[in-house]
Design an enzyme around this catalytic site. Structure first.
Site, PDB file in Angstrom:
ATOM      1  CG  HIS A 259      42.292  30.473  40.638  1.00 44.41           C
ATOM      2  ND1 HIS A 259      43.471  30.887  41.221  1.00 44.41           N
ATOM      3  CD2 HIS A 259      41.651  29.745  41.590  1.00 44.41           C
ATOM      4  CE1 HIS A 259      43.540  30.442  42.466  1.00 44.41           C
ATOM      5  NE2 HIS A 259      42.444  29.740  42.718  1.00 44.41           N
ATOM      6  CB  CYS A 275      40.182  26.910  43.650  1.00 45.08           C
ATOM      7  SG  CYS A 275      38.520  27.521  43.934  1.00 45.08           S
TER       8      CYS A 275
END
Length: 434
Positions: A259, A275
């Site tokens: 992201h 992440c």
């Protein structure tokens, strides 16, 4: 020390490495790296960790020793991307000042009460649009107020790559994310924040499940972490300053994804909750190249580098060209309007590449014909020995782990890119997840 657009355009390499601190030469190298498909993160003119990692990635693709230091071979190869201007003038328009918010509060309840997690200033919006650090953009325009009607100087960002990525490799230790097409050619390489010691990224191979652009964020303290004193479900509106930036690439491993981020300059200083965090523009570019249920994402184990699992590009191996042409052959021609240097023997190489080849030969490098019989990649060493001065401190400054929410795999995610429309994903952990 001031830096002007003219100094960036005219900066030359003298064989002694990038200058310490901030310089026009480093800014120029960062712009050229961006054009080559090797993202330096933000263009800020600073010689540091992200610039070093980008040069290493550039050297890896060219089959050069991965020192992370500027040398004659890297400089001459970069000249293949130095045709168009590196800076330009831009006149701020009214639209640049619309949709701004006063501030981005850290508290999630306050975030949820907002209509957008938008930009906080024209300066922030334009810095992101032109792939620049906010402070560097301000430094390039001393005295500027960044208001509509004002003409400012900006660096010219690379145009987005348009290719199909079937394989993504995440190197946790070097903090680079490399993207490859179906033929094994590297089409892009990005700097990233990858997990932390407390919440490491996953291991092994996974698949891209879906992509959400401009995602809203659902915070549920009953099923995930608790932020501050917030004990109820909250819907945080989308925006580039949202918890996961303006892009979420969902992975088959529950709760993990790739992201964007609201703080692109902090990629190598921040930590994530497992992440992979990219700049918003790099995440946006990658999101338009992946394919749901097709693109694989490999998280390399400790001690294993990207070069260990990729080897020599198939194009470079097939043509056995010199480094000046091998690097260009792995670059998709879709970024920008200028074709990259010729990739195969017999093609007419642009003048910049011909000059690069001559320079490499002058350094003692064999020509393409001389390397055709061998299988090893060409190694070009600088004429001047590299300085032993460290590029970055041996021990990076301590950075507290920030609370970064993570989306899980979710069947409600869109199965394909939803264009500019906001996506919506809910933060619920999968069965068996803590």
């Amino acid at each position: 020390m001031s830096i002007t657009p003219a100094e960036i355009e005219q900066a030359t390499y003298d064989g002694t490495g990038l200058p310490p601190g901030q310089s026009a030469l480093t800014a120029k190298v960062q712009i050229l790296l961006d054009r080559s498909g090797i993202s330096p993160g933000v263009v800020d003119g600073w010689r540091g960790g992200m610039s070093e990692s980008a040069i290493k990635a550039f050297q890896r693709r060219a089959g050069l020793p991965m020192t992370g230091r500027m040398d004659h071979a890297v400089w001459e190869l970069l000249q293949g991307y130095a045709g168009p201007p590196l800076t330009m003038e831009y006149t701020i328009v009214e639209k640049d000042a619309t949709g701004l918010v006063d501030r981005i509060p850290p508290d999630y309840a306050e975030k949820a009460a907002m209509t957008s997690q938008g930009y906080t200033s024209v300066l922030e919006r334009l810095a992101e649009r032109f792939h620049m650090d906010e402070k560097f953009l301000a430094k390039l325009n001393p005295g500027a107020s960044f208001q509509p009607g004002e003409t400012i100087h900006v660096t010219v960002p690379a145009k987005p790559i348009r290719a199909t990525v079937t394989r993504i490799i995440v190197d946790k230790e070097t903090r680079r994310v490399a993207a490859y097409d179906a033929r094994g050619n590297m089409v892009a390489d990005y700097p990233a924040t990858v997990g932390s010691s407390d919440t490491p990224s996953p291991h092994g191979n996974h698949v891209v499940d879906a992509v959400a652009l401009n995602p809203t964020y659902t915070y549920n303290p009953h099923r995930n972490f608790k932020q501050g004193q917030n004990d109820r479900v909250l819907i945080i509106p989308p925006g580039p300053n949202g918890p996961v930036g303006n892009v979420w690439i969902d992975l088959s491993e529950p709760t993990y994804g790739i992201h964007g981020t609201a703080t692109p300059s902090q990629l190598f200083l921040s930590q994530s909750h497992g992440c992979v965090r990219l700049t918003n523009w790099d995440a946006w570019e990658l999101a338009h190249m992946v394919k749901a249920k097709v693109t694989t994402v490999e998280f390399l184990p400790p001690g294993v580098r990207i070069s260990d699992v990729t080897g020599v590009s198939p194009v470079a191996a097939a043509t056995q060209t010199a480094a000046t042409t091998a690097i260009a052959s792995t670059r998709p021609p879709a970024r920008g309007n200028r074709l990259p240097p010729a990739a195969f023997a017999g093609e007419a190489a642009p003048a910049a590449v011909a000059a690069a080849t001559s320079a490499a030969t002058a350094l003692g490098a064999p020509t393409a014909a001389a390397t055709a019989a061998g299988s090893e990649p060409l190694v070009v060493t600088p004429a001047t020995p590299a300085t032993s001065e460290p590029l970055v401190p041996e021990v990076p400054p301590a950075a507290p782990a920030t609370e970064e929410p993570e989306y899980p795999s979710d069947v409600t995610l869109p199965s394909s890119l939803p264009g500019e429309a906001p996506g919506s994903v809910t933060l619920y952990p999968q069965a068996g997840q803590p």
